[in-house]
Design a protein around this motif. Sequence first.
Motif, PDB file in Angstrom:
ATOM      1  N   MET A  85      10.093  -1.484  -5.638  1.00  0.00           N
ATOM      2  CA  MET A  85       8.769  -1.993  -5.355  1.00  0.00           C
ATOM      3  C   MET A  85       8.315  -1.477  -3.987  1.00  0.00           C
ATOM      4  SD  MET A  85       6.875  -5.540  -5.999  1.00  0.00           S
ATOM      5  CE  MET A  85       7.595  -5.463  -7.576  1.00  0.00           C
ATOM      6  N   ALA A  86       7.110  -0.956  -3.935  1.00  0.00           N
ATOM      7  CA  ALA A  86       6.553  -0.425  -2.694  1.00  0.00           C
ATOM      8  C   ALA A  86       5.897  -1.537  -1.888  1.00  0.00           C
ATOM      9  CB  ALA A  86       5.527   0.660  -3.008  1.00  0.00           C
ATOM     10  N   ILE A  87       5.997  -1.423  -0.572  1.00  0.00           N
ATOM     11  CA  ILE A  87       5.317  -2.335   0.342  1.00  0.00           C
ATOM     12  C   ILE A  87       4.510  -1.483   1.312  1.00  0.00           C
ATOM     13  CG2 ILE A  87       5.576  -4.081   2.135  1.00  0.00           C
ATOM     14  CD1 ILE A  87       8.269  -4.797   0.857  1.00  0.00           C
ATOM     15  N   LYS A  88       3.202  -1.726   1.361  1.00  0.00           N
ATOM     16  CA  LYS A  88       2.336  -0.981   2.278  1.00  0.00           C
ATOM     17  C   LYS A  88       1.532  -1.962   3.108  1.00  0.00           C
ATOM     18  CE  LYS A  88       1.969   3.394   0.027  1.00  0.00           C
ATOM     19  NZ  LYS A  88       1.136   4.576  -0.044  1.00  0.00           N
ATOM     20  N   ASN A  89       1.286  -1.578   4.351  1.00  0.00           N
ATOM     21  CA  ASN A  89       0.531  -2.416   5.281  1.00  0.00           C
ATOM     22  C   ASN A  89      -0.767  -1.729   5.681  1.00  0.00           C
ATOM     23  OD1 ASN A  89       2.478  -4.671   5.768  1.00  0.00           O
ATOM     24  ND2 ASN A  89       3.776  -2.947   6.314  1.00  0.00           N
ATOM     25  N   TYR A  90      -1.813  -2.520   5.787  1.00  0.00           N
ATOM     26  CA  TYR A  90      -3.130  -2.015   6.158  1.00  0.00           C
ATOM     27  C   TYR A  90      -3.721  -2.923   7.237  1.00  0.00           C
ATOM     28  CZ  TYR A  90      -2.541   0.235   1.615  1.00  0.00           C
ATOM     29  OH  TYR A  90      -2.044   0.954   0.561  1.00  0.00           O
ATOM     30  N   ALA A  91      -4.553  -2.356   8.094  1.00  0.00           N
ATOM     31  CA  ALA A  91      -5.301  -3.143   9.072  1.00  0.00           C
ATOM     32  C   ALA A  91      -6.745  -3.195   8.589  1.00  0.00           C
ATOM     33  CB  ALA A  91      -5.224  -2.503  10.451  1.00  0.00           C
ATOM     34  N   VAL A  92      -7.269  -4.407   8.493  1.00  0.00           N
ATOM     35  CA  VAL A  92      -8.622  -4.609   7.979  1.00  0.00           C
ATOM     36  C   VAL A  92      -9.450  -5.299   9.061  1.00  0.00           C
ATOM     37  CG1 VAL A  92      -9.992  -5.794   6.224  1.00  0.00           C
ATOM     38  CG2 VAL A  92      -7.808  -4.747   5.601  1.00  0.00           C
ATOM     39  N   GLU A  93     -10.649  -4.770   9.295  1.00  0.00           N
ATOM     40  CA  GLU A  93     -11.511  -5.396  10.302  1.00  0.00           C
ATOM     41  C   GLU A  93     -12.656  -6.133   9.629  1.00  0.00           C
ATOM     42  OE1 GLU A  93     -14.475  -1.698  11.547  1.00  0.00           O
ATOM     43  OE2 GLU A  93     -12.824  -2.229  12.863  1.00  0.00           O
ATOM     44  N   GLY A  94     -13.125  -7.170  10.323  1.00  0.00           N
ATOM     45  CA  GLY A  94     -14.280  -7.909   9.864  1.00  0.00           C
ATOM     46  C   GLY A  94     -13.980  -9.273   9.261  1.00  0.00           C
ATOM     47  N   MET A  95     -12.721  -9.578   9.000  1.00  0.00           N
ATOM     48  CA  MET A  95     -12.378 -10.879   8.427  1.00  0.00           C
ATOM     49  C   MET A  95     -12.409 -11.941   9.523  1.00  0.00           C
ATOM     50  SD  MET A  95      -9.246  -9.981   5.817  1.00  0.00           S
ATOM     51  CE  MET A  95      -8.143  -9.443   7.134  1.00  0.00           C
ATOM     52  N   GLY A 123       3.875  -3.720  -4.773  1.00  0.00           N
ATOM     53  CA  GLY A 123       3.697  -3.357  -6.175  1.00  0.00           C
ATOM     54  C   GLY A 123       4.165  -1.938  -6.425  1.00  0.00           C
ATOM     55  N   GLU A 124       3.782  -1.402  -7.556  1.00  0.00           N
ATOM     56  CA  GLU A 124       4.146  -0.043  -7.960  1.00  0.00           C
ATOM     57  C   GLU A 124       2.930   0.645  -8.561  1.00  0.00           C
ATOM     58  OE1 GLU A 124       6.965   1.663  -7.638  1.00  0.00           O
ATOM     59  OE2 GLU A 124       8.100   0.017  -6.771  1.00  0.00           O
ATOM     60  N   GLY A 125       2.669   1.875  -8.133  1.00  0.00           N
ATOM     61  CA  GLY A 125       1.643   2.689  -8.770  1.00  0.00           C
ATOM     62  C   GLY A 125       0.251   2.589  -8.180  1.00  0.00           C
ATOM     63  N   PHE A 126       0.042   1.754  -7.181  1.00  0.00           N
ATOM     64  CA  PHE A 126      -1.284   1.695  -6.555  1.00  0.00           C
ATOM     65  C   PHE A 126      -1.372   2.768  -5.480  1.00  0.00           C
ATOM     66  CE2 PHE A 126       1.368  -1.154  -4.074  1.00  0.00           C
ATOM     67  CZ  PHE A 126       1.034  -0.856  -2.773  1.00  0.00           C
ATOM     68  N   THR A 127      -2.600   3.167  -5.139  1.00  0.00           N
ATOM     69  CA  THR A 127      -2.797   4.187  -4.108  1.00  0.00           C
ATOM     70  C   THR A 127      -3.528   3.582  -2.911  1.00  0.00           C
ATOM     71  OG1 THR A 127      -4.958   4.901  -4.904  1.00  0.00           O
ATOM     72  CG2 THR A 127      -3.016   5.986  -5.881  1.00  0.00           C
ATOM     73  N   ASP A 128      -3.421   4.255  -1.771  1.00  0.00           N
ATOM     74  CA  ASP A 128      -4.166   3.824  -0.583  1.00  0.00           C
ATOM     75  C   ASP A 128      -5.662   3.805  -0.873  1.00  0.00           C
ATOM     76  OD1 ASP A 128      -1.811   3.594   0.867  1.00  0.00           O
ATOM     77  OD2 ASP A 128      -2.024   5.557   1.825  1.00  0.00           O
ATOM     78  N   GLU A 129      -6.124   4.793  -1.617  1.00  0.00           N
ATOM     79  CA  GLU A 129      -7.552   4.873  -1.930  1.00  0.00           C
ATOM     80  C   GLU A 129      -7.996   3.678  -2.759  1.00  0.00           C
ATOM     81  OE1 GLU A 129      -5.380   7.474  -2.373  1.00  0.00           O
ATOM     82  OE2 GLU A 129      -6.018   8.490  -0.544  1.00  0.00           O
ATOM     83  N   ASP A 130      -7.147   3.244  -3.719  1.00  0.00           N
ATOM     84  CA  ASP A 130      -7.479   2.079  -4.543  1.00  0.00           C
ATOM     85  C   ASP A 130      -7.596   0.825  -3.678  1.00  0.00           C
ATOM     86  OD1 ASP A 130      -7.369   3.632  -6.859  1.00  0.00           O
ATOM     87  OD2 ASP A 130      -5.294   3.064  -7.304  1.00  0.00           O
ATOM     88  N   VAL A 131      -6.661   0.655  -2.752  1.00  0.00           N
ATOM     89  CA  VAL A 131      -6.664  -0.521  -1.887  1.00  0.00           C
ATOM     90  C   VAL A 131      -7.883  -0.488  -0.968  1.00  0.00           C
ATOM     91  CG1 VAL A 131      -5.436  -1.734  -0.036  1.00  0.00           C
ATOM     92  CG2 VAL A 131      -4.167  -0.851  -2.019  1.00  0.00           C
ATOM     93  N   LYS A 132      -8.170   0.676  -0.383  1.00  0.00           N
ATOM     94  CA  LYS A 132      -9.331   0.793   0.506  1.00  0.00           C
ATOM     95  C   LYS A 132     -10.618   0.484  -0.246  1.00  0.00           C
ATOM     96  CE  LYS A 132      -7.225   4.075   3.667  1.00  0.00           C
ATOM     97  NZ  LYS A 132      -7.176   5.464   4.161  1.00  0.00           N
ATOM     98  N   ALA A 133     -10.746   0.971  -1.461  1.00  0.00           N
ATOM     99  CA  ALA A 133     -11.943   0.701  -2.262  1.00  0.00           C
ATOM    100  C   ALA A 133     -12.070  -0.790  -2.561  1.00  0.00           C
ATOM    101  CB  ALA A 133     -11.900   1.504  -3.560  1.00  0.00           C
ATOM    102  N   ALA A 134     -10.965  -1.456  -2.843  1.00  0.00           N
ATOM    103  CA  ALA A 134     -10.995  -2.896  -3.125  1.00  0.00           C
ATOM    104  C   ALA A 134     -11.385  -3.686  -1.881  1.00  0.00           C
ATOM    105  CB  ALA A 134      -9.636  -3.353  -3.652  1.00  0.00           C
ATOM    106  N   VAL A 135     -10.863  -3.289  -0.734  1.00  0.00           N
ATOM    107  CA  VAL A 135     -11.217  -3.966   0.524  1.00  0.00           C
ATOM    108  C   VAL A 135     -12.710  -3.784   0.803  1.00  0.00           C
ATOM    109  CG1 VAL A 135     -10.900  -3.910   3.033  1.00  0.00           C
ATOM    110  CG2 VAL A 135      -8.901  -3.864   1.520  1.00  0.00           C
ATOM    111  N   GLU A 136     -13.220  -2.583   0.575  1.00  0.00           N
ATOM    112  CA  GLU A 136     -14.648  -2.328   0.778  1.00  0.00           C
ATOM    113  C   GLU A 136     -15.489  -3.127  -0.206  1.00  0.00           C
ATOM    114  OE1 GLU A 136     -15.185   1.917   0.796  1.00  0.00           O
ATOM    115  OE2 GLU A 136     -14.071   2.128   2.668  1.00  0.00           O
TER     116      GLU A 136
END
Length: 67
Positions: free
Chosen positions: A1-11, A46-59
Amino acid sequence: MAIKNYAVEGMTCAHCVASVEEEVGEVAGVAGVDVTLETGAVQVTGEGFTDEDVKAAVEEAGYKVVS
């Protein structure tokens, strides 16, 4: 299982956290989302998600991934 961390602004509140968790949680391959409001950190597991998918969901939730 992959673990990725992101920094999100505006919350700024619990509703912001819930919005990000909901949108990112719907990304294919995401098994879990942990958002820390104080630091803007979002940890995705999770498995199989991309950075681009996560960024699009955050946006979609109305926020921006900054790293």
